[in-house]
Each structure stands twice: as C-alpha cells, then as structure tokens.
Design an enzyme around this catalytic site. Structure first.
Site, PDB file in Angstrom:
ATOM      1  N   LYS A 298      43.010  45.698  39.785  1.00 35.70           N
ATOM      2  CA  LYS A 298      44.458  45.730  39.604  1.00 35.70           C
ATOM      3  C   LYS A 298      44.892  47.014  38.885  1.00 35.70           C
ATOM      4  CE  LYS A 298      44.747  40.651  39.439  1.00 35.70           C
ATOM      5  NZ  LYS A 298      45.165  39.477  38.628  1.00 35.70           N
TER       6      LYS A 298
ATOM      7  N   TYR B 189      50.013  36.980  47.164  1.00 37.46           N
ATOM      8  CA  TYR B 189      50.189  35.947  46.137  1.00 37.46           C
ATOM      9  C   TYR B 189      51.134  34.837  46.591  1.00 37.46           C
ATOM     10  CZ  TYR B 189      47.524  38.482  42.591  1.00 37.46           C
ATOM     11  OH  TYR B 189      46.511  39.081  41.869  1.00 37.46           O
TER      12      TYR B 189
ATOM     13  N   ASN C 231      44.748  41.060  33.733  1.00 44.47           N
ATOM     14  CA  ASN C 231      43.361  40.573  33.752  1.00 44.47           C
ATOM     15  C   ASN C 231      42.475  41.339  34.715  1.00 44.47           C
ATOM     16  OD1 ASN C 231      44.196  39.502  36.144  1.00 44.47           O
ATOM     17  ND2 ASN C 231      43.930  37.356  35.569  1.00 44.47           N
TER      18      ASN C 231
ATOM     19  N   HIS D 207      41.151  40.969  40.850  1.00 40.68           N
ATOM     20  CA  HIS D 207      41.334  39.780  41.685  1.00 40.68           C
ATOM     21  C   HIS D 207      40.074  39.541  42.500  1.00 40.68           C
ATOM     22  CE1 HIS D 207      42.987  36.988  44.675  1.00 40.68           C
ATOM     23  NE2 HIS D 207      42.287  37.700  45.548  1.00 40.68           N
TER      24      HIS D 207
ATOM     25  N   GLU E  21      42.354  36.985  53.106  1.00 47.73           N
ATOM     26  CA  GLU E  21      42.691  38.164  52.299  1.00 47.73           C
ATOM     27  C   GLU E  21      42.076  39.438  52.880  1.00 47.73           C
ATOM     28  OE1 GLU E  21      43.387  35.720  48.101  1.00 47.73           O
ATOM     29  OE2 GLU E  21      41.594  36.971  48.292  1.00 47.73           O
TER      30      GLU E  21
HETATM   31  P1  DAT Z   1      42.924  34.107  39.439  1.00 50.48           P
HETATM   32  O1  DAT Z   1      43.347  35.551  39.505  1.00 50.48           O
HETATM   33  O2  DAT Z   1      41.884  33.885  38.385  1.00 50.48           O
HETATM   34  O3  DAT Z   1      42.530  33.552  40.788  1.00 50.48           O
HETATM   35  P2  DAT Z   1      45.383  32.563  39.713  1.00 50.48           P
HETATM   36  O4  DAT Z   1      45.155  32.594  41.184  1.00 50.48           O
HETATM   37  O5  DAT Z   1      45.627  31.227  39.071  1.00 50.48           O
HETATM   38  O6  DAT Z   1      44.185  33.269  38.923  1.00 50.48           O
HETATM   39  O7  DAT Z   1      46.642  33.477  39.352  1.00 50.48           O
HETATM   40  C1  DAT Z   1      46.817  34.716  40.001  1.00 50.48           C
HETATM   41  C2  DAT Z   1      47.213  35.743  38.978  1.00 50.48           C
HETATM   42  O8  DAT Z   1      48.497  35.408  38.444  1.00 50.48           O
HETATM   43  C3  DAT Z   1      46.295  35.824  37.755  1.00 50.48           C
HETATM   44  O9  DAT Z   1      45.167  36.642  37.993  1.00 50.48           O
HETATM   45  C4  DAT Z   1      47.212  36.395  36.716  1.00 50.48           C
HETATM   46  C5  DAT Z   1      48.559  35.783  37.074  1.00 50.48           C
HETATM   47  N1  DAT Z   1      48.809  34.583  36.280  1.00 50.48           N
HETATM   48  C6  DAT Z   1      48.233  33.379  36.438  1.00 50.48           C
HETATM   49  N2  DAT Z   1      48.693  32.502  35.537  1.00 50.48           N
HETATM   50  C7  DAT Z   1      49.592  33.191  34.783  1.00 50.48           C
HETATM   51  C8  DAT Z   1      50.409  32.857  33.669  1.00 50.48           C
HETATM   52  N3  DAT Z   1      50.414  31.637  33.146  1.00 50.48           N
HETATM   53  N4  DAT Z   1      51.203  33.831  33.146  1.00 50.48           N
HETATM   54  C9  DAT Z   1      51.217  35.067  33.665  1.00 50.48           C
HETATM   55  N5  DAT Z   1      50.464  35.445  34.719  1.00 50.48           N
HETATM   56  C10 DAT Z   1      49.663  34.517  35.261  1.00 50.48           C
HETATM   57 MG    MG Z   2      43.655  33.123  42.472  1.00 52.07          MG
END
Ligand code: DAT
Ligand code: MG
Length: 149
Positions: A9, A49, A112, A115, A126
């Site tokens: 990212k 997303y 974070n 991805h 994807e």
């Molecule tokens: P991952 O990237 O571990 O698969 P995810 O699919 O639940 O996690 O969410 C996608 C992304 O969205 C994640 O990498 C960071 C963002 N995100 C997730 N939960 C969030 C939150 N509570 N507040 C802000 N950003 C968030």
């Molecule tokens: Mg995810």
C-alpha cells in the site's frame, strides 16, 4: 499451482519497505509471477474493496489507496494464499504478531502496509482485476527442487 494477489500500500512504498516486504516472500520460497508499480484509480480501488463499500471506513480507505503509488504483485506456491496472510499478520498492526509484516512495521489499522487476498477464489478475482494475462509469467525456478519434496 496456487497464486495470490499482494499489494504494498502507499504507506509501505513511502516508507521504503518495498524491498523488505518482497524479500520476505522471496525468502519464504514463493515465486514472483507478476509485479508492477502504479497509481491506483478510484474505480480500481472501489472495485478492489467493493466488499467493504458499506463500512464507515470505505471512503477513507479508497482515498488512501489512491493517494500515492502502490506495488501490485502476484506470488505463486503451494498454500500461498493462507501462508501470505500469515506472513502479513492481523489487520490491526497493534494486534499483529512480531515477525509478521504488519507486526514488525505498523501501528495503525488504516496504515497497515500491505494487502493479501483472503481466499483462493478472492485471489483469482483480484489477480484478474489487477493484472492482464500477458503481465503474468509462467515459470518454475530451478530452486524449487530444493523447496518442494
Ligand atoms: P485485511 O486487509 O486484513 O484483509 P479487511 O479486509 O478487514 O482487512 O479490511 C480491508 C482494509 O480496510 C484493512 O487492511 C484496513 C482497512 N480497515 C479495516 N478495518 C478498519 C477500521 N476499523 N478502520 C479503518 N480502516 C480499516
Ligand atoms: Mg481483506
């Protein structure tokens, strides 16, 4: 052979962690079959997303992904989808184990670093979204003889 989609990212690129992150996938023994850096369009970020479009963080997440270049990759190997998720660590870097990418380098859920596809079907979707067929390699590193029994 199984494949997964990995994206470094904007924060990972800006912080100069591209080499470190790629190195972890290489050192594990996975095979790089696609790699490009790009500025992400809103359309692509929203599609990527889409599953989160009703979540309160969706708009901010799309803004973030489009804010600065990313590095998109496809990695191949036995069990690579689940294994990559383990190398990456928990979504919130503060909860991610030391030794994982997020656990070693991050402190915020919205920043974070990386991805990784969450399932084999998601990975296929994807990969097709981010890469064309001719951007992907089909090759077997000779070192695989020393990785797979
Ligand atoms: P991952 O990237 O571990 O698969 P995810 O699919 O639940 O996690 O969410 C996608 C992304 O969205 C994640 O990498 C960071 C963002 N995100 C997730 N939960 C969030 C939150 N509570 N507040 C802000 N950003 C968030
Ligand atoms: Mg995810």
């Amino acid at each position: 052979m199984e494949r997964t989609f990995i994206m470094i990212k904007p924060d990972g690129v800006q912080r100069g962690l591209v080499g470190e992150i790629i190195g972890r996938f290489e050192a594990k023994g996975f095979t790089l079959v696609g790699l490009k850096s790009l500025s992400v369009s809103r359309e692509l970020a929203e599609e990527h997303y889409d599953v989160h479009k009703e979540r309160p963080f969706f708009g901010g997440l799309v803004d973030f992904i489009c804010s600065s270049p990313v590095v998109a990759m496809v990695w191949e190997g036995d069990g690579v989808v689940a294994s990559a998720r383990k190398l990456i660590g928990a979504t919130n870097p503060l909860s991610a184990e030391p030794g994982t990418i997020r656990g070693d380098f991050g402190v915020s859920v919205g920043l974070n670093l990386i991805h990784g596809s969450d399932a084999i079907e998601t990975a296929q979707k994807e990969i097709n979204l981010w890469f064309s067929e001719k951007e992907l390699l089909s090759w077997e590193p000779t070192v695989n003889a020393w990785l797979y029994e």
